[in-house]
Structure formats: structure tokens, C-alpha cells
Design a protein around this motif. Sequence first.
Motif, PDB file in Angstrom:
ATOM      1  N   PRO A 115       0.820  -1.227   0.000  1.00 17.75           N
ATOM      2  CA  PRO A 115       0.000   0.000   0.000  1.00 17.75           C
ATOM      3  C   PRO A 115       0.847   1.267   0.000  1.00 17.75           C
ATOM      4  O   PRO A 115       0.438   2.282  -0.568  1.00 17.75           O
ATOM      5  N   ILE A 116       1.997   1.232   0.652  1.00 17.54           N
ATOM      6  CA  ILE A 116       3.052   2.229   0.459  1.00 17.54           C
ATOM      7  C   ILE A 116       4.302   1.415   0.159  1.00 17.54           C
ATOM      8  O   ILE A 116       4.710   0.581   0.968  1.00 17.54           O
ATOM      9  N   GLN A 117       4.896   1.647  -0.996  1.00 17.11           N
ATOM     10  CA  GLN A 117       6.037   0.821  -1.377  1.00 17.11           C
ATOM     11  C   GLN A 117       7.243   1.139  -0.509  1.00 17.11           C
ATOM     12  O   GLN A 117       7.569   2.297  -0.279  1.00 17.11           O
ATOM     13  N   GLY A 118       7.903   0.098  -0.018  1.00 16.79           N
ATOM     14  CA  GLY A 118       8.978   0.255   0.941  1.00 16.79           C
ATOM     15  C   GLY A 118      10.340   0.460   0.301  1.00 16.79           C
ATOM     16  O   GLY A 118      10.797   1.586   0.124  1.00 16.79           O
ATOM     17  N   GLU A 119      11.012  -0.627  -0.042  1.00 15.30           N
ATOM     18  CA  GLU A 119      12.346  -0.531  -0.619  1.00 15.30           C
ATOM     19  C   GLU A 119      12.349   0.295  -1.905  1.00 15.30           C
ATOM     20  O   GLU A 119      13.362   0.862  -2.295  1.00 15.30           O
ATOM     21  N   GLY A 120      11.207   0.352  -2.583  1.00 11.39           N
ATOM     22  CA  GLY A 120      11.113   1.117  -3.826  1.00 11.39           C
ATOM     23  C   GLY A 120      11.155   2.621  -3.637  1.00 11.39           C
ATOM     24  O   GLY A 120      11.232   3.367  -4.612  1.00 11.39           O
ATOM     25  N   GLY A 121      11.102   3.093  -2.372  1.00 11.07           N
ATOM     26  CA  GLY A 121      11.240   4.527  -2.134  1.00 11.07           C
ATOM     27  C   GLY A 121      10.180   5.156  -1.265  1.00 11.07           C
ATOM     28  O   GLY A 121       9.997   6.362  -1.284  1.00 11.07           O
ATOM     29  N   PHE A 122       9.471   4.347  -0.466  1.00  9.47           N
ATOM     30  CA  PHE A 122       8.383   4.877   0.364  1.00  9.47           C
ATOM     31  C   PHE A 122       7.391   5.646  -0.505  1.00  9.47           C
ATOM     32  O   PHE A 122       7.007   6.780  -0.223  1.00  9.47           O
ATOM     33  N   VAL A 123       6.990   5.001  -1.580  1.00 10.23           N
ATOM     34  CA  VAL A 123       6.115   5.636  -2.561  1.00 10.23           C
ATOM     35  C   VAL A 123       4.663   5.393  -2.167  1.00 10.23           C
ATOM     36  O   VAL A 123       4.191   4.257  -2.147  1.00 10.23           O
ATOM     37  N   GLU A 124       3.971   6.476  -1.856  1.00  9.07           N
ATOM     38  CA  GLU A 124       2.545   6.406  -1.541  1.00  9.07           C
ATOM     39  C   GLU A 124       1.755   6.679  -2.812  1.00  9.07           C
ATOM     40  O   GLU A 124       1.896   7.746  -3.424  1.00  9.07           O
TER      41      GLU A 124
END
Length: 442
Positions: free
Chosen positions: A224-233
Amino acid sequence: MTDLPQELRLVTAIPGPKSQALAARKAAAVADGVGTTLSVYAAAAGGGVVVDVDGNSLIDLGSGIAVTTVGNSAPRVVDAVTAQVAAFTHTCFMVTPYDGYVEVAEALNRLTPGDHEKRTALFNSGAEAVENAVKIARAHTKRQAVVAFDHAYHGRTNLTMALTAKSMPYKSGFGPFAPETYRVPASYPYRDGGVSGPEAARTAIDLIEKQVGAGNLAAVIIEPIQGEGGFVEPAPGFLPALVAWCRENGVVFIADEVQTGFARTGDLFACDHEGIVPDLIVTAKGIAGGLPLSAVTGTAEIMNAAHVGGLGGTYGGNPLACAAALAAIETIEADGLVARAREIGELALGRLRKAQESDPRIGDVRGRGGMVAVELVKDAAGTPDPELTKQVAAAAHLRGVIVLTCGTYGNVLRLLPPLSISDELLTTGLEVLESVLAETRA
């Protein structure tokens, strides 16, 4: 509460002599592929600090990658694990079961999004739980294909590497990977040029329909919020549109909340922010206060699709980890950590956005609750600056502040403080980060 002084204290250079000696031993004993972010060796941790073997007290803005959400060695967790280890350490739930596993399952069925009838299965790591969620989805749908997204991270096992987007360091040289996995674009508001959530979802869905086919698709899996990808909401509306399409087409929607779960984002689960109710939700990290535990929770019909004996593992739902999980959940609820995460987010985002006003290298400041990111860029076009990101993180480490980096382009500083951190300590950590950013600009 921890007895450790909640302060930034440096008594040696970072790393100190004892840590350096241990680093030399590590180099002689541990495989080179196991890297470390800081070459300091922990002796104690609690509240918002990690104390190393040289006596330095570092501000913890990493929480062991979002694991020690309730704080390191949280009192309820310590007491529960101590009592359990004195009773028994292992029987294997599949051989002679025990109530702790059942209690954790009951708690997860109660707490995860949706009020429908649910079932839970427990495992050891986030990657293991993701693999089992895919197994369950395939058993339920009798289909094979799985769709993941750009910038995704789902783990380091063979299947989860296939689902993970970033090659280095997670995938490079480790293939071939599991088949029948497909990737489509995600919503990345900072880099999407104003594309709305529903528009971004339509792009992804069009590709799924043309390149995979809904009739072949077992599951869509997304953080739901991408983690390793950059904290992308993702932009508002992106996730609800995906869920609606999945429901229309009999596709299992899997929310990977390994990093976002258990109060981290200022909601108990990140899905709660837009009222998303996933078919299956994967949890780990913050679930058990530092002990290895993960879970898949979901709709009873889907969870029960796997045949008896098809789910499990020797250590899954270990009694010590279950005791820790129940204590961590109690701590989140009793200590108001969902609200505390929101306070942490307001403080951190407010300071960092003020710094952004005078520093064009800060391309974006984003996040929710205790999950905050600073994306660093070279120019107004948003060209990623991974070199600056490494420089800032390394300088913060030398000053006793643990920060992590992430992002597909390696240009994101990420902050994951334990929710037990004080405002004063968090402010000190942010001041160090701000000063490092200012000095690298000079």
C-alpha cells in the motif's frame, strides 16, 4: 520503559575500536554477501536509542527496518517472552499445537481490515508469508499468473525475487526466477507528472488485460506504500480502483503490509487509510517486537482453499514469537501507538518540508506516520542523486544517527523511528540530518 538514557552520546569515533575489532571478525567469519549499513555492533537498545559495544548511544531512526515499532526490548514483550521460554520453546504447531498460535490468529482476524470471517496462518519471514499468500491465491483461483508492480519489494526468496523490481542488490546474478510473474506500472506521484490514482490504475489494468489476461490471473500483490522502492505512496484512488477490478474479475488482491503494518503509518494498517479491504494481507516486521514471525490473514473461503498439510513449516508460529506478538499488539493498543505514529509523522514531515523550502536538492518529502522519506535529486527535472544520498546517510551515521536509504534509484533517505521515541530525541536526530544536508550544500 527502557532504563537506557534517551540521548545522543558519542564517546568514540564511529565505529569505535571494539566495533572495529568485531567488524574484522565478521569479515573472517561471515559471507561477504551479508552486508551491514553501519559498522557499529549493538550492545543494548530501547526507546529511541541503540547503544554500541564502545558505549556510544545512537539515535535510532531505522527500527531494524521497521521491526522494533513498539521499541526495542519493550517491557511487555520482554515479560511475555521470558515467561514463554521458561514454559517451552518449541513443539511445532503442526505436531502438538499450543494456544499462543491460536491467540495470534484470533487477534489478526480481529485487527486486519474488514469485518468478514477470516482465517490466519503463521510463518517466519515476510518473504515466506508472501510465497504462501501466492500459494493460497493459486489454490483458490486455480490460476497461475501473479502481477506485481514497478518499484516493488517482496523478499529475497526465488518467487519473491521474481516479484521484486530492483535488480541490485536483491536479484542480480540469482536467476532464473519463478515463472508466471508479471510487472506493471505503479502510481508514483512525484514522478508521474500529475497522473491521478484512477488514471494510473487504468494504465496498469490495461496492461494486465492485454499482456496477462484476467482469466489467467491468480493474484495482484502490492505494498500500500512501497517500501524498498522509495516509500512511494500511490495517488488517492489508485488502490481502490485495483481492488474493484480484482473483485470484478475473481482475482485475489494481496496487500503486502510487511513494512507498513502495525501502526507504522498512523493507521493500524496502511490499507485503512482509504478503507481498502484486501482479500489477503501479509504481515511481518512490526508484528512481534523483534522476534521472527509473519502471517497471512484473509477471507475464510480463500484461506481455506489450500489442502490440509499444504501450509505450515517447522518454525512457523514459534511459541516465543507468538508470545511476543501478543505483547506487541497489547502495547500498540494500550500505549496509543497509532496516534503516536501520527504525531511522529507531523513532527518529522513538518521539519523536513521546511528544509525543502530552501534546498532544491530535496525533490520530495513524503510519508505517513512513522514512515517518512526524503527524495534527493540533482536538478529541477528530478534527476535522482544516489551519490548525495549515500553521502548524507554516511555523514549522519558518523554523527550517531541511524538512517536508512532506499528507492529504485538509490536516492531516498528513509526514516522509520520506533514509535517509543521521544519528541526530543526525534528532534535531535532531525537536527543532525538537517545540518548534514546544509553542510553538503556548502
